[in-house]
Scaffold this motif. Sequence first.
Motif, PDB file in Angstrom:
ATOM      1  N   ALA A  72     -14.435 -13.113   4.051  1.00 12.44           N
ATOM      2  CA  ALA A  72     -13.459 -13.270   3.509  1.00 12.44           C
ATOM      3  C   ALA A  72     -12.307 -13.795   4.055  1.00 12.44           C
ATOM      4  N   ASP A  73     -11.588 -15.021   3.451  1.00 11.90           N
ATOM      5  CA  ASP A  73     -10.564 -15.602   4.189  1.00 11.90           C
ATOM      6  C   ASP A  73      -9.366 -14.611   4.301  1.00 11.90           C
ATOM      7  N   LEU A  74      -9.171 -13.753   3.489  1.00  7.78           N
ATOM      8  CA  LEU A  74      -8.129 -12.601   3.505  1.00  7.78           C
ATOM      9  C   LEU A  74      -8.605 -11.306   3.390  1.00  7.78           C
ATOM     10  N   ALA A  75      -8.123 -10.335   4.067  1.00  8.80           N
ATOM     11  CA  ALA A  75      -8.505  -8.873   4.053  1.00  8.80           C
ATOM     12  C   ALA A  75      -7.391  -8.069   3.392  1.00  8.80           C
ATOM     13  N   PRO A  76      -7.580  -7.474   2.240  1.00 10.07           N
ATOM     14  CA  PRO A  76      -6.669  -6.603   1.941  1.00 10.07           C
ATOM     15  C   PRO A  76      -6.559  -5.320   2.677  1.00 10.07           C
ATOM     16  N   ALA A  77      -4.877  -4.945   2.781  1.00 13.01           N
ATOM     17  CA  ALA A  77      -4.507  -4.051   3.428  1.00 13.01           C
ATOM     18  C   ALA A  77      -3.940  -2.881   2.197  1.00 13.01           C
ATOM     19  N   LEU A  78      -4.624  -1.825   2.689  1.00 14.41           N
ATOM     20  CA  LEU A  78      -4.113  -0.779   1.651  1.00 14.41           C
ATOM     21  C   LEU A  78      -3.012   0.332   2.465  1.00 14.41           C
ATOM     22  N   HIS A  79      -2.054   0.295   1.550  1.00 12.87           N
ATOM     23  CA  HIS A  79      -1.004   1.591   2.015  1.00 12.87           C
ATOM     24  C   HIS A  79      -0.853   2.701   1.067  1.00 12.87           C
ATOM     25  N   TRP A  80      -1.865   3.477   0.541  1.00 16.29           N
ATOM     26  CA  TRP A  80      -1.959   4.364  -0.713  1.00 16.29           C
ATOM     27  C   TRP A  80      -1.001   5.596  -0.160  1.00 16.29           C
ATOM     28  N   GLU A  81      -0.577   6.164  -0.997  1.00 19.01           N
ATOM     29  CA  GLU A  81       0.000   7.327  -0.682  1.00 19.01           C
ATOM     30  C   GLU A  81      -0.349   8.237  -1.896  1.00 19.01           C
ATOM     31  N   ASP A  82      -0.307   9.738  -1.431  1.00 23.83           N
ATOM     32  CA  ASP A  82      -0.168  10.880  -2.578  1.00 23.83           C
ATOM     33  C   ASP A  82       0.927  10.581  -3.392  1.00 23.83           C
ATOM     34  N   ALA A  83       0.552  11.101  -4.764  1.00 27.69           N
ATOM     35  CA  ALA A  83       1.533  10.666  -5.801  1.00 27.69           C
ATOM     36  C   ALA A  83       1.522  11.436  -6.769  1.00 27.69           C
ATOM     37  N   GLU A  84       2.173  11.605  -7.685  1.00 26.49           N
ATOM     38  CA  GLU A  84       2.143  12.325  -9.198  1.00 26.49           C
ATOM     39  C   GLU A  84       1.471  11.150 -10.204  1.00 26.49           C
ATOM     40  N   GLY A  85       0.696  12.035 -10.790  1.00 25.02           N
ATOM     41  CA  GLY A  85       0.110  11.267 -11.745  1.00 25.02           C
ATOM     42  C   GLY A  85      -0.059  11.730 -13.360  1.00 25.02           C
ATOM     43  N   SER A  86      -0.315  10.960 -14.298  1.00 21.96           N
ATOM     44  CA  SER A  86      -0.639  11.346 -15.628  1.00 21.96           C
ATOM     45  C   SER A  86      -2.024  10.896 -16.091  1.00 21.96           C
TER      46      SER A  86
END
Length: 253
Positions: A72-86
């Motif tokens: 892949a030319d570009l690699a995604p970087a994840l910065h996920w956090e705990d969150a409230e959901g519905s």
Amino acid sequence: MRKNLLGSAVAASALIVLGGTAIALDHHGHSSWSYDGDGAPEHWGMLSADYATCDSGHEQSPIDLHAVSDAADLAPALHWEDAEGSVTDNGHTIKVGLEDAGSLHLGDRSYELVQFHFHAASEHTVDGHQYPLEVHFVHASEDGHLAVVGVFFEEGEAHPALDALWAAIPHEGDHHEVDDVNPAAFLPDDHSAWRYAGSLTTPPCSEGVAWTVMQTPVTASAEQLSAFTALYAHNYRPVQPLHERRLTAGELH
């Protein structure tokens, strides 16, 4: 089993005739789509002019994935956090809307994680193999671009993150709030992934979506899989032609 239709929207619908068959219109004037019958994927492009890309597009998702040598030319970087959901049953799937759940960065663009939802069986396949479940994490940028991360489930040990979500599934059209949703809990330890340019897998099938699909599945128990398929046993779009697109692989950061 709940019908795979647009619930309350169909209740206030008009009708059109397609191929001699009456088709319900939703409250936006679009004909209702589904995964079987007259609203099935093979008919999506004919249901509304807004859905024409479902038939005419050349970068449609999902696709069949396979081993590739191109990096892949570009690699995604994840910065996920705990969150409230519905948690919502929207008539097509179980969706978890998120607030302040972090982001995905790809090149010079940042995408906010806004929701994730499930498909049974999997929409993407691997060398023709279809997994029993797939989850899609949908990200949106401020300028309207989309990036989606897909993760497969295979039958095995129970997935602890699924139990709280399944327990919160409401009646169709309703929603239940959940706390401390951890999106990263659904990622496999191995971050190898396929990357390709694709589309939404539901109408209007808009293209320009940056897809990342994890190569290693996570597990869910037979009971957890059955709990979802009791509601949606067939909410997947069949694979679409790759055409001239380039399928690559790399590491998710």
